[in-house]
Design a protein around this motif. Sequence first.
Motif, PDB file in Angstrom:
ATOM      1  N   ASN A 128       4.646  -0.803   6.418  1.00  0.00           N
ATOM      2  CA  ASN A 128       4.908  -2.161   6.886  1.00  0.00           C
ATOM      3  C   ASN A 128       5.271  -2.188   8.359  1.00  0.00           C
ATOM      4  O   ASN A 128       4.811  -3.065   9.100  1.00  0.00           O
ATOM      5  N   THR A 149       6.475   6.194   3.491  1.00  0.00           N
ATOM      6  CA  THR A 149       7.090   5.213   2.607  1.00  0.00           C
ATOM      7  C   THR A 149       6.451   3.845   2.832  1.00  0.00           C
ATOM      8  O   THR A 149       5.722   3.638   3.813  1.00  0.00           O
ATOM      9  N   GLU A 150       6.758   2.930   1.935  1.00  0.00           N
ATOM     10  CA  GLU A 150       6.252   1.565   2.070  1.00  0.00           C
ATOM     11  C   GLU A 150       6.790   0.929   3.350  1.00  0.00           C
ATOM     12  O   GLU A 150       6.091   0.185   4.029  1.00  0.00           O
ATOM     13  N   GLU A 151       8.022   1.259   3.690  1.00  0.00           N
ATOM     14  CA  GLU A 151       8.631   0.736   4.914  1.00  0.00           C
ATOM     15  C   GLU A 151       7.879   1.233   6.153  1.00  0.00           C
ATOM     16  O   GLU A 151       7.686   0.491   7.115  1.00  0.00           O
ATOM     17  N   MET A 191       3.622  -2.690   1.706  1.00  0.00           N
ATOM     18  CA  MET A 191       2.400  -2.224   1.080  1.00  0.00           C
ATOM     19  C   MET A 191       2.447  -0.705   1.000  1.00  0.00           C
ATOM     20  O   MET A 191       2.756  -0.051   1.978  1.00  0.00           O
ATOM     21  N   THR A 192       2.150  -0.181  -0.174  1.00  0.00           N
ATOM     22  CA  THR A 192       2.160   1.264  -0.350  1.00  0.00           C
ATOM     23  C   THR A 192       0.825   1.851   0.080  1.00  0.00           C
ATOM     24  O   THR A 192      -0.165   1.145   0.272  1.00  0.00           O
ATOM     25  N   ASN A 193       0.812   3.155   0.208  1.00  0.00           N
ATOM     26  CA  ASN A 193      -0.397   3.862   0.605  1.00  0.00           C
ATOM     27  C   ASN A 193      -1.501   3.663  -0.436  1.00  0.00           C
ATOM     28  O   ASN A 193      -2.677   3.504  -0.087  1.00  0.00           O
ATOM     29  N   GLU A 217      -1.859   1.030  -2.457  1.00  0.00           N
ATOM     30  CA  GLU A 217      -2.355  -0.347  -2.332  1.00  0.00           C
ATOM     31  C   GLU A 217      -3.310  -0.464  -1.147  1.00  0.00           C
ATOM     32  O   GLU A 217      -4.320  -1.165  -1.218  1.00  0.00           O
TER      33      GLU A 217
END
Length: 147
Positions: free
Chosen positions: A49, A44-46, A1-3, A5
């Motif tokens: 998560n 980052t998305e990572e 999930m991105t910031n 989102e």
Amino acid sequence: MTNEELHAQMVAAMKAKDKTRLSIIRQVMTEVKNIEVNERRDVTEEDVNSMIKRLIKQTSETLEMSKQAGNNQERTDVLTQQVEILESLLPEQVSGDALVALIEKTIAEVGAESRKDMGRVMGALNAATGGNFDKAAAAKEVGARLS
């Protein structure tokens, strides 16, 4: 999930007046902000998560302790709901037939032949999915195929 989102989820929770979901998302966003400020970098998305996974682990541990103590059922219910909300923020985990197909493909790519190669296969699966798979089921399946 991105910031982005995550921010959209927060706005949706505010509009729906879902206080529990809103507090969880705010907690995650606070952690995101801490990384941005302390490490002086974009998240980052990572990162998001892994942060959600860490919060799931912490909340699950608190939930287990609450269940063992056997008191305050309301607190246990709230913690259960928080874990469910956090899990819903993560991307869908690879499991079942899709996981089996990915394991077969990975074993072929890595050229694994024995149980000694299990670590390489699991590492390749982790890299391919970003760690987003049922690790226990994967280890069992890989072990069965490499024996």
